[in-house]
Design a protein around this motif. Structure first.
Motif, mmCIF file in Angstrom:
data_model
loop_
_atom_site.group_PDB
_atom_site.id
_atom_site.type_symbol
_atom_site.label_atom_id
_atom_site.label_comp_id
_atom_site.label_asym_id
_atom_site.label_seq_id
_atom_site.Cartn_x
_atom_site.Cartn_y
_atom_site.Cartn_z
ATOM 1 N N ARG A 1 0.760 -1.272 -0.042
ATOM 2 C CA ARG A 1 0.055 -0.014 -0.007
ATOM 3 C C ARG A 1 0.897 1.344 -0.005
ATOM 4 O O ARG A 1 0.467 2.269 -0.852
ATOM 5 C CB ARG A 1 -0.719 -0.140 1.224
ATOM 6 N N ALA B 1 2.073 1.814 -3.397
ATOM 7 C CA ALA B 1 1.214 2.283 -4.256
ATOM 8 C C ALA B 1 1.201 3.647 -4.210
ATOM 9 O O ALA B 1 0.754 4.399 -5.203
ATOM 10 C CB ALA B 1 0.154 1.549 -4.248
ATOM 11 N N GLY C 1 -7.970 3.725 -8.467
ATOM 12 C CA GLY C 1 -6.800 4.353 -8.318
ATOM 13 C C GLY C 1 -6.755 4.661 -6.864
ATOM 14 O O GLY C 1 -5.466 5.015 -6.385
ATOM 15 N N TYR D 1 -7.467 3.207 -4.356
ATOM 16 C CA TYR D 1 -7.431 2.092 -3.332
ATOM 17 C C TYR D 1 -6.340 2.453 -2.261
ATOM 18 O O TYR D 1 -6.730 1.990 -1.217
ATOM 19 C CB TYR D 1 -7.219 0.800 -4.016
ATOM 20 N N PRO D 2 -5.087 2.651 -2.631
ATOM 21 C CA PRO D 2 -4.036 2.707 -1.592
ATOM 22 C C PRO D 2 -4.314 3.725 -0.529
ATOM 23 O O PRO D 2 -3.893 3.850 0.421
ATOM 24 C CB PRO D 2 -2.604 3.035 -2.259
ATOM 25 N N GLN E 1 -7.329 4.609 0.700
ATOM 26 C CA GLN E 1 -8.458 4.401 1.564
ATOM 27 C C GLN E 1 -7.910 3.328 2.593
ATOM 28 O O GLN E 1 -7.790 2.171 2.363
ATOM 29 C CB GLN E 1 -9.451 3.776 0.779
ATOM 30 N N THR E 2 -7.701 3.631 3.738
ATOM 31 C CA THR E 2 -7.360 3.079 4.880
ATOM 32 C C THR E 2 -8.516 2.653 5.879
ATOM 33 O O THR E 2 -9.578 3.571 5.934
ATOM 34 C CB THR E 2 -6.050 3.354 5.532
#
Lengths: 486, 333
Positions: free
Chosen positions: A71, A74, A99, A101-102, A104-105
């Motif tokens: 993550r 990315a 795109g 995704y990394p 959103q934690t």
């Protein structure tokens, strides 16, 4: 900034890329070139951590990429691989949103304003915003490619690796994507490494190029240090030639088809000229390579129709381009294959002479109106209106000239013309000194480009001698014709 | 209202209606009042609370498990034909169950629950073997390897079941009816047994909803986008297998739900796994409850195996939606 040191790696235990080292500074673009199978895509995969590294390392911001988790990596580095198919249908917006995704934690990570902004920015930059709600499967290959570029941009990483981003794209979209990448690099400090097949695009858009051969670095440096005809010929095993881009100081390259009809002779003869009341025309079966200062289609090019058009003395010169175009349309000449010069001299006064030489014959055609002759060393004293070119010189060579030879031919021809004026005692009416030409003379050097290439055309060479003699004698003849008439 | 809110409201409403219908319709009519007042009609209340409601809930849980597992497997394997049974887990569960019947195995204290327990064990064992084998073949656990391994183990275990069927005598009817799948006569203990698996399994899948969206574009792309691909894969495989194993253990192999419900959900509400997973869960429950209702009422007083009905109702509904969808999109093909 990405630093690669002695990197080797690839599939299984056999390293497909060997000992690669380079550094790409923040905001710079590195292009990777090389023939098919030279390891370009493999290098990109090793760089992005998809394929294992056997020796050496890749460092991002001073840390080895292995020390980043997926993550975190990315967030630093976005990768656009070659086009991929998908079993289910997503809308364009959904694909671009991935795109993020990394970023959103957390278990219940929600869509933030920053996420939305990044996605909107990426869609606008790549021009896919108007397809936002369209399912991917309804887009063309090129449109899909742009959506994936948008996805990589939405990642807002500092480093972008692209594997042939212009695949499947037409020339307008190639430009759009690469302009955008360039803009992101310059304005936002994006560091880009991209594999490109097209050397011309690579030369135009990359700050540095890396040429790969058999998994190793063959050359690295600025485009002009890498795109060298001999080097490219060696690596790609194909005949190429480089030339200058019309607007940018970047080398361009073009393929040279395997030589076939180079030896075939096509002789241009004096009989090929037609003279009508309005123009002197030379129509050839094969296009000639021409360097000229003509009114229509000047510069360097390949043309098969040459016109020296006689216009009345009161011809309005201000809108000459449009008028000549209309003339060509009216008379059914093809505007793209015709070179046009203008003269105020009646066509009947033309002097056309043929000269033989060992390489092939040469024809010189001159129309000379010397009523407005000037001494070029004294023209700074005058301020008259420009006249229609009154000495038009054509040199048609049945032979093959190099680029140097073309330029030397123009010099030789000009010197011979000046000498002819002197020999005929043509004077500058104002200063009374010997004239060197008129204020708007035009010159055309044409060659069939068949036969042995002649590297030089100065007066020391046979072709130079023939040009000098031909232009001198023909110009004298043309001046005599003019004098007899007026 | 946003489309996705509509989706949840509609889906939940449908589920509520189906639960009520599933519990109320039958040879004995159930009045609404039993919900809050058992004394209105003692018999009806008993039938509702002790027989029909657990049955409906079990059907719902089984349907939900199969559907969400199917959605996750289809996404992970990037194969629209994948379903919860693709990886062979169900075959393992079936072998466990059929063995219990065939050898008349009983566990002291467990009584009737020997069958689901053995079935569950069969499922877990199969899952471990399939994954270990796939890993041994290909360390990166590629999707194709997984599918192939699953198919190989399914057919192997299938042959074991066939063998037992061929050799069985009086147990034959019992074995076949178990294989066709049913949720009848199970009662609350079965519901309690399956609930923890459903909760844990579904939660495991739900944590991977965003990863599933990314994985659709391939493992390499997912890695580029920052997904810990290995962890995601194990979580999805384990969660899905747990759900499938539990469902098969309590109800037998009920086909079609796991394949079709995720597709219907995708076609109607879009392919975003953040919603496909929960909506498939709810729709799977609804579909199986309705199927069970039909199975037990259509030719009273006999009951049909629920697996017959799922395909019987599901296939035409699926075809209709498929047709409509393609038409309205004006598909090229």
């Amino acid at each position: 900034m990405i630093v690669v040191e002695h990197l080797s790696g690839g599939y299984e235990d056999v390293p497909l890329v060997k000992d690669i080292s380079f550094t790409v500074e923040k905001g710079k673009i590195l292009g990777i070139l090389g023939p098919n199978g030279s390891g370009k895509s493999t290098l990109l995969k090793v760089l992005s951590g998809i394929l294992p590294t056997t020796t050496g390392m890749v460092m991002i911001d001073g840390k080895a990429i292995h020390s980043y988790n997926a993550r975190a990596l990315a967030k630093k580095m976005a990768v656009l691989p070659q086009l991929h198919a998908n079993a289910f249908s997503n809308s364009v917006r959904e694909v671009v949103s991935l795109g993020r995704y990394p970023h959103q934690t957390g278990f219940f990570a929600s869509w933030s304003a920053r996420d939305e902004q990044a996605v909107q920015h990426a869609m606008l930059q790549t021009g896919v915003k108007r397809y936002e709600q369209t399912p991917m499967e309804f887009l063309s290959g090129g449109e899909q490619q742009r959506v994936f570029v948008a996805q990589a941009l939405a990642q807002t990483a500092e480093i972008l690796l692209l594997d042939e981003p212009t695949n499947h794209l037409d020339i307008a979209h190639q430009r759009q994507i690469l302009d955008m990448v360039r803009k992101e690099a310059m304005e936002c400090g994006l560091t880009v490494v991209m594999v490109l097949h097209d050397m011309n695009l690579a030369s135009l858009y990359c700050d540095e190029l890396l040429l790969m051969e058999g998994g190793q670095m063959r050359a690295i440096g600025a485009p002009h240090e890498v795109i060298i005809a001999s080097q490219i010929e060696d690596v790609y095993q194909a005949r190429v030639a480089t030339y200058a881009h019309p607007e940018m100081p970047k080398p361009q390259i073009t393929m040279m088809p395997t030589a076939g009809d180079r030896q075939q002779r096509a002789m241009i003869k004096k009989e090929h000229f037609t003279i009508t009341e309005h123009y002197i025309q030379l129509q050839t079966e094969i296009p000639l390579k021409i360097v000229s200062s003509a009114v229509h289609n000047p510069g360097i090019g390949w043309f098969s129709c040459l016109l020296n058009r006689s216009v009345p003395g009161d011809y309005v010169i201000s809108d000459v381009k449009r008028e000549v175009n209309e003339f060509l349309q009216r008379e059914n000449f093809a505007p793209t294959s015709t070179v046009v010069m203008l003269t105020a001299v009646p066509t009947s006064l033309v002097a056309i002479q043929e000269f033989s030489a060992s390489f092939g014959n040469m024809i010189v055609a001159v129309t000379a109106g010397v009523g407005n002759a000037v001494d070029v060393s004294r023209v700074h004293e005058r301020q008259d209106e420009p006249y229609i070119g009154t000495i038009n010189t054509w040199v048609i060579i049945n032979g093959c000239l190099s680029e140097e030879a073309f330029l030397q031919a123009t010099m030789t021809a000009t010197e011979a013309k000046t000498k002819a004026l002197q020999s005929e005692n043509i004077r500058d009416a104002r200063s009374g000194t010997i004239a060197t030409g008129t204020a708007t003379d035009s010159l055309l050097i044409a060659a069939t480009q068949k036969g042995e290439e002649m590297l030089y055309a100065g007066p020391i060479t046979e072709v130079g001698k023939t040009i000098a003699k031909g232009v001198f004698e023909t110009t004298v003849q043309a001046i005599k014709n003019y004098k007899n008439q007026f | 209202m946003k489309k996705i809110t509509v989706a949840y409201v509609l889906t939940c409403t449908l589920l509520m209606i189906s639960i009520w219908c599933g519990a109320a319709i039958g040879s004995v009519h159930i009045p609404f009042e039993v919900l809050w007042n058992q004394t209105v009609d003692e018999t009806a209340a008993n039938i509702f609370w002790k027989i029909r409601l657990p049955r409906v809930l079990l059907a719902g849980l089984v349907g939900a498990s199969l559907a969400i597992a199917g959605a996750a497997f289809q996404g992970l394997l990037k194969n629209p034909l994948a379903d919860p049974y693709t990886l062979g887990v169900s075959s393992g569960a079936s072998v466990g169950a059929v063995m219990t019947i065939f050898f008349s195995i009983s566990i002291p204290m467990a009584g009737l629950y020997a069958l689901p327990i053995f079935s569950m064990l069969g499922a877990i064992l199969t899952m471990i073997i399939v994954m270990t084998f796939a890993r041994a073949v290909d360390r990166s656990l590629k999707m194709e390897t997984l599918i192939l391994t699953g198919v190989i183990f399914s057919s192997f275990l299938g042959s074991l079941i066939s063998l037992m069927i061929a050799l069985s005598g009086e147990e034959l009817r019992q074995v076949v009816s178990w294989l066709l799948g049913s949720v009848s006569m199970r009662g609350w203990p079965y519901v309690q047994m399956i609930i923890p698996f459903v909760l844990i399994g579904s939660l495991m899948l739900w944590t991977q909803r965003r990863e599933l969206n990314v994985l659709l574009y391939g493992e390499e792309r997912a890695k580029h986008l920052g997904v810990n691909v290995k962890r995601s894969k194990y979580l999805i495989l384990a969660g899905g297998s747990m759900l499938t194993g539990a469902a098969v253990a309590v109800s037998g192999t009920i086909g079609f739900v796991g394949l079709v419900v995720p597709h219907m959900t995708r076609m109607i509400w879009g392919a975003d796994h953040r919603h496909v997973l929960p909506l498939s869960f709810l729709n799977g429950a609804t579909l199986l409850i309705i199927c069970d209702l039909v199975a037990r009422t259509i030719i009273l007083p006999r009951e049909l195996p629920i697996g017959v009905i799922t395909a019987f109702i599901g296939a035409p509904v699926f075809s209709y939606i498929f047709y409509k969808q393609r038409k309205s999109k004006g598909v090229r093909a």
